[in-house]
Design a protein around this motif. Structure first.
Motif, short mmCIF file in Angstrom:
data_model
loop_
_atom_site.label_atom_id
_atom_site.label_comp_id
_atom_site.label_asym_id
_atom_site.label_seq_id
_atom_site.Cartn_x
_atom_site.Cartn_y
_atom_site.Cartn_z
N THR A 46 0.84 -1.19 0.00
CA THR A 46 0.00 0.00 0.00
C THR A 46 0.87 1.24 0.00
OG1 THR A 46 -1.72 -1.20 1.19
CG2 THR A 46 -1.83 1.21 1.23
N SER A 48 0.65 5.58 -0.38
CA SER A 48 -0.24 6.75 -0.35
C SER A 48 -0.28 7.42 -1.71
CB SER A 48 0.24 7.77 0.68
OG SER A 48 0.15 7.22 1.98
N HIS A 108 -7.10 6.33 -4.77
CA HIS A 108 -7.37 5.15 -3.96
C HIS A 108 -7.78 4.03 -4.92
CE1 HIS A 108 -8.33 3.10 -0.20
NE2 HIS A 108 -9.36 2.57 -0.85
N LEU A 136 -3.53 4.38 -1.71
CA LEU A 136 -4.31 4.75 -0.53
C LEU A 136 -4.62 6.24 -0.60
CD1 LEU A 136 -5.50 3.82 2.20
CD2 LEU A 136 -3.29 4.42 3.22
N ALA A 137 -5.89 6.58 -0.53
CA ALA A 137 -6.29 7.98 -0.63
C ALA A 137 -5.73 8.78 0.55
CB ALA A 137 -7.81 8.10 -0.66
#
Length: 140
Positions: A46, A48, A108, A136-137
């Motif tokens: 993951t 950002s 996202h 990832l938002a």
């Protein structure tokens, strides 16, 4: 020839050959390049959105002849970026090179793609690495 002597002649021939050493013949493998990648999956986990993460794939020539890399490309979204500074590179036997792939998500989302490594000789076969990552938002 008297058949009574035949067993003795056979024994003499066997004893004469017993002292001879067998000649060892070493067969050489024809020169062949072999493409090997150090992984089948490159998982970025993951990341950002708005940031990036770079991971590496090692490309190795495990053969006994030069390996020419004709093309390296990614099938997938633009969130995967390839460092192409080594294209058209020739790897000597047992030589390796590092290829950097960056994952830079903008939203996202889950992203997947495939890194393709194409050698100059089609008989060698292309190498592929599955690319995976999740954007990832950013929290507001």
């Amino acid at each position: 020839m008297d058949l009574r002597w035949r067993p003795w002649l056979t024994l003499v021939a066997v004893l004469a050959l017993a002292g001879c050493e067998a000649e060892e013949i070493e067969l050489e493998e024809p020169p062949t390049a072999r493409l090997e990648l150090d992984r089948l999956v490159l998982d970025f986990g993951t990341v950002s959105a708005g940031t990036s993460l770079t991971r590496e794939v090692v490309i190795r020539n495990t053969g006994n002849a030069e390996l020419t890399l004709d093309d390296v490309f990614i099938d997938g979204p633009d969130t995967f970026v390839l460092d192409e500074t080594f294209l058209d590179r020739v790897l000597a036997p047992e030589e390796s090179t590092v290829l950097a792939v960056t994952f830079a998500p903008i939203a996202h989302e889950a992203a997947a793609g495939t890194l393709h490594v194409i050698p100059g000789d089609p008989e060698i076969g292309a190498g592929e690495v599955t690319l995976e990552g999740h954007g990832l938002a950013q929290k507001i």
